[in-house]
Design a protein around this motif. Structure first.
Motif, short mmCIF file in Angstrom:
data_model
loop_
_atom_site.label_atom_id
_atom_site.label_comp_id
_atom_site.label_asym_id
_atom_site.label_seq_id
_atom_site.Cartn_x
_atom_site.Cartn_y
_atom_site.Cartn_z
N CYS A 109 11.16 14.51 -2.95
CA CYS A 109 10.32 13.71 -2.05
C CYS A 109 9.52 14.61 -1.10
CB CYS A 109 11.16 12.71 -1.26
SG CYS A 109 11.84 11.41 -2.30
N TRP A 110 10.09 15.74 -0.71
CA TRP A 110 9.34 16.66 0.13
C TRP A 110 8.17 17.28 -0.65
CZ3 TRP A 110 6.79 18.69 3.68
CH2 TRP A 110 6.33 20.00 3.60
N PRO A 170 0.85 -1.19 0.00
CA PRO A 170 0.00 0.00 0.00
C PRO A 170 0.89 1.25 0.00
CG PRO A 170 -0.24 -1.34 2.04
CD PRO A 170 1.03 -1.73 1.37
N ASP A 171 0.24 2.39 -0.13
CA ASP A 171 0.85 3.71 -0.02
C ASP A 171 1.55 4.15 -1.30
OD1 ASP A 171 1.50 5.96 2.02
OD2 ASP A 171 3.35 5.62 0.94
N ARG A 212 8.29 4.40 -5.22
CA ARG A 212 9.72 4.11 -5.10
C ARG A 212 10.02 2.66 -5.43
NH1 ARG A 212 14.37 6.70 -3.04
NH2 ARG A 212 13.22 8.39 -2.08
N GLU A 243 17.05 14.89 -4.46
CA GLU A 243 16.14 13.78 -4.17
C GLU A 243 15.22 14.14 -3.00
OE1 GLU A 243 17.75 10.31 -2.32
OE2 GLU A 243 16.08 9.05 -2.97
N ALA A 244 15.82 14.71 -1.96
CA ALA A 244 15.04 15.07 -0.77
C ALA A 244 14.01 16.15 -1.12
CB ALA A 244 15.97 15.54 0.34
N THR A 245 14.41 17.10 -1.95
CA THR A 245 13.48 18.16 -2.36
C THR A 245 12.31 17.58 -3.15
OG1 THR A 245 15.34 19.71 -2.46
CG2 THR A 245 13.32 20.37 -3.58
N TYR A 302 3.07 28.90 -1.90
CA TYR A 302 4.23 28.04 -1.62
C TYR A 302 4.80 27.43 -2.91
CZ TYR A 302 7.29 24.46 0.05
OH TYR A 302 8.39 23.67 0.24
N VAL A 320 5.42 4.76 -1.21
CA VAL A 320 6.18 3.51 -1.11
C VAL A 320 6.09 2.74 -2.43
CG1 VAL A 320 6.43 1.36 0.17
CG2 VAL A 320 5.76 3.44 1.39
N VAL A 372 11.18 11.95 4.74
CA VAL A 372 12.10 12.57 3.78
C VAL A 372 13.44 12.87 4.46
CG1 VAL A 372 12.43 14.50 2.21
CG2 VAL A 372 10.14 13.54 2.51
N SER A 390 -0.34 15.61 0.79
CA SER A 390 -1.05 15.96 2.03
C SER A 390 -1.80 17.28 1.87
CB SER A 390 -0.09 15.97 3.23
OG SER A 390 1.03 16.80 2.98
N LYS A 391 -1.08 18.38 1.87
CA LYS A 391 -1.71 19.70 1.87
C LYS A 391 -2.39 20.04 0.54
CE LYS A 391 -1.77 24.12 3.55
NZ LYS A 391 -2.51 24.50 4.74
N GLU A 415 5.48 14.81 -0.81
CA GLU A 415 4.75 14.76 0.47
C GLU A 415 3.81 15.97 0.59
OE1 GLU A 415 4.24 12.67 2.80
OE2 GLU A 415 3.24 14.05 4.19
N TYR A 416 4.28 17.13 0.20
CA TYR A 416 3.44 18.34 0.26
C TYR A 416 2.21 18.16 -0.63
CZ TYR A 416 2.06 23.24 0.14
OH TYR A 416 1.35 24.40 0.24
N PHE A 450 20.21 24.08 4.16
CA PHE A 450 19.27 23.29 3.36
C PHE A 450 18.16 22.82 4.29
CE2 PHE A 450 18.10 18.96 1.66
CZ PHE A 450 17.43 19.41 0.53
N LYS A 458 20.34 16.12 -2.10
CA LYS A 458 19.51 17.30 -1.83
C LYS A 458 18.35 17.40 -2.82
CE LYS A 458 22.45 20.49 0.75
NZ LYS A 458 23.65 19.68 1.00
#
Lengths: 219, 219
Positions: A91-92, A61-62, A68, A87-89, A142, A65, B65, A99-100, A95-96, B58, A85
């Motif tokens: 993935c963030w 599920p998800d 990826r 990759e993290a951006t 944003y 997940v 994340v 959710s939001k 997530e944003y 950063f 960096k």
């Protein structure tokens, strides 16, 4: 064999379908409502959410997940930038969006399309107004601040951020909302590019039949 | 320089602190409440959530994340299994812990510790009963079904699943809840192993001062 349980108009199912299409993986989409209370579905979805992936009996599920995982088993054209960096951006932003942003986009979809056309219930104009005057402007502010003048959201190729953000705005369009270029010009240009991409055009095409069944006058 | 904004007793901050400790990274923890309305904090946390990471400027929100980012910049002893199926399973359990499990564990923590000892408000016994008779039993059933007889939750080394699940049950313990070995024997054994690990012992030690300040009789 890859099976994806989920409704084609669900923004989360669409996110994974876009990943599957981009990776050129063969799959079967099994239309499933998140409210499905059958023991079979609850067993594979402990949170009662769609979509759920079934890859030769491996149940997952998800959407984050699953996305990826699909990238790992089909690593060509990775949706996750190599640089930590970036990759993290990506993935963030995923997530944003998950959710939001989706809260607002799916709220408009629900109120303006699903309630009146599918459930025969009135649109809650208070909810719509709250989204249009509070939730959505915050998201646009944003996102405008992180959207580049050209190209993709993060790095120099398509990433999971593009897929997650685009699926949200598809939902918003079905809910009669488009980004005003006077409010968020970079985002609006970005979305014009995103909606013109063959990957997205193809997906929208395949959603047409379902949308037409719900609201013949929408498209 | 790594800074982590978040309260030491927040289960989500703890999750990242465990990752930082495990990776032996140097960091500064800046105590921050999620309700922090200062423009400085809202600017770095668009969802208004803690924790937020600041790595030499950063900025990165979201524990999942952040954890993966830390694993990327300090790849020794990776918390993400190499095998795609194991990695996906670990990330799914992380997601399950971060959503469903923490809802119940943090509910008990809030009702039984924070409300009476910190806010001087009564415990809502209805909420507690609902968690103890519905929410938590569902979680224990599910987790028991995926917990092995020995070793780690996924694969043969510590993964993000162990860290995410363990931080939840630390929260539950502060809320006066422990897993009954008659109800979920494998999970109970697993948690005994997890709580005895030096990484967790050290973290609990560092939380003692805050817990004692709130509830001197708890530990």
């Amino acid at each position: 064999m890859i099976k994806l349980y989920g409704m084609p108009l669900s923004p989360f199912a669409r996110k994974v379908l876009l990943v599957l299409d981009y990776k050129e993986l063969e799959y079967e989409n099994i239309p499933t409502f998140p409210a499905d209370e059958s023991p079979e579905f609850r067993a594979i979805s402990p949170l009662g959410k769609v979509p759920v992936l079934d890859h030769d009996g491996f149940i997952l599920p998800d959407t984050s997940v699953i996305s990826r995982y699909l990238d790992r088993i089909a690593p060509e054209k990775s949706l996750y930038p190599e640089d930590p960096k970036l990759e993290a951006t990506a993935c963030w932003l995923e997530e944003y969006a998950d959710s939001k942003l989706i809260e607002n986009c799916a709220g408009l979809f629900r109120q303006r399309l699903i309630n009146p056309k599918f459930f025969n219930e009135p649109t809650d104009e208070e909810v719509v107004q709250s989204i249009l005057t509070e939730g959505m402007p915050q998201c646009l502010d944003y996102l405008e601040s992180v959207t580049p003048e050209s190209g993709y959201l993060v790095g120099d190729s398509l990433s999971i951020a593009d897929i997650a953000v685009t699926t949200c705005f598809i939902q918003a369009r079905y809910g009669g909302f488009d980004v005003d270029s006077a409010v968020a010009p970079k985002l609006r240009n970005y979305l014009d590019r995103a909606f013109a991409a063959p990957l997205v055009v193809k997906r929208l095409e395949s959603e047409k039949a379902v949308v037409n069944a719900i609201a013949p006058d929408l498209l």
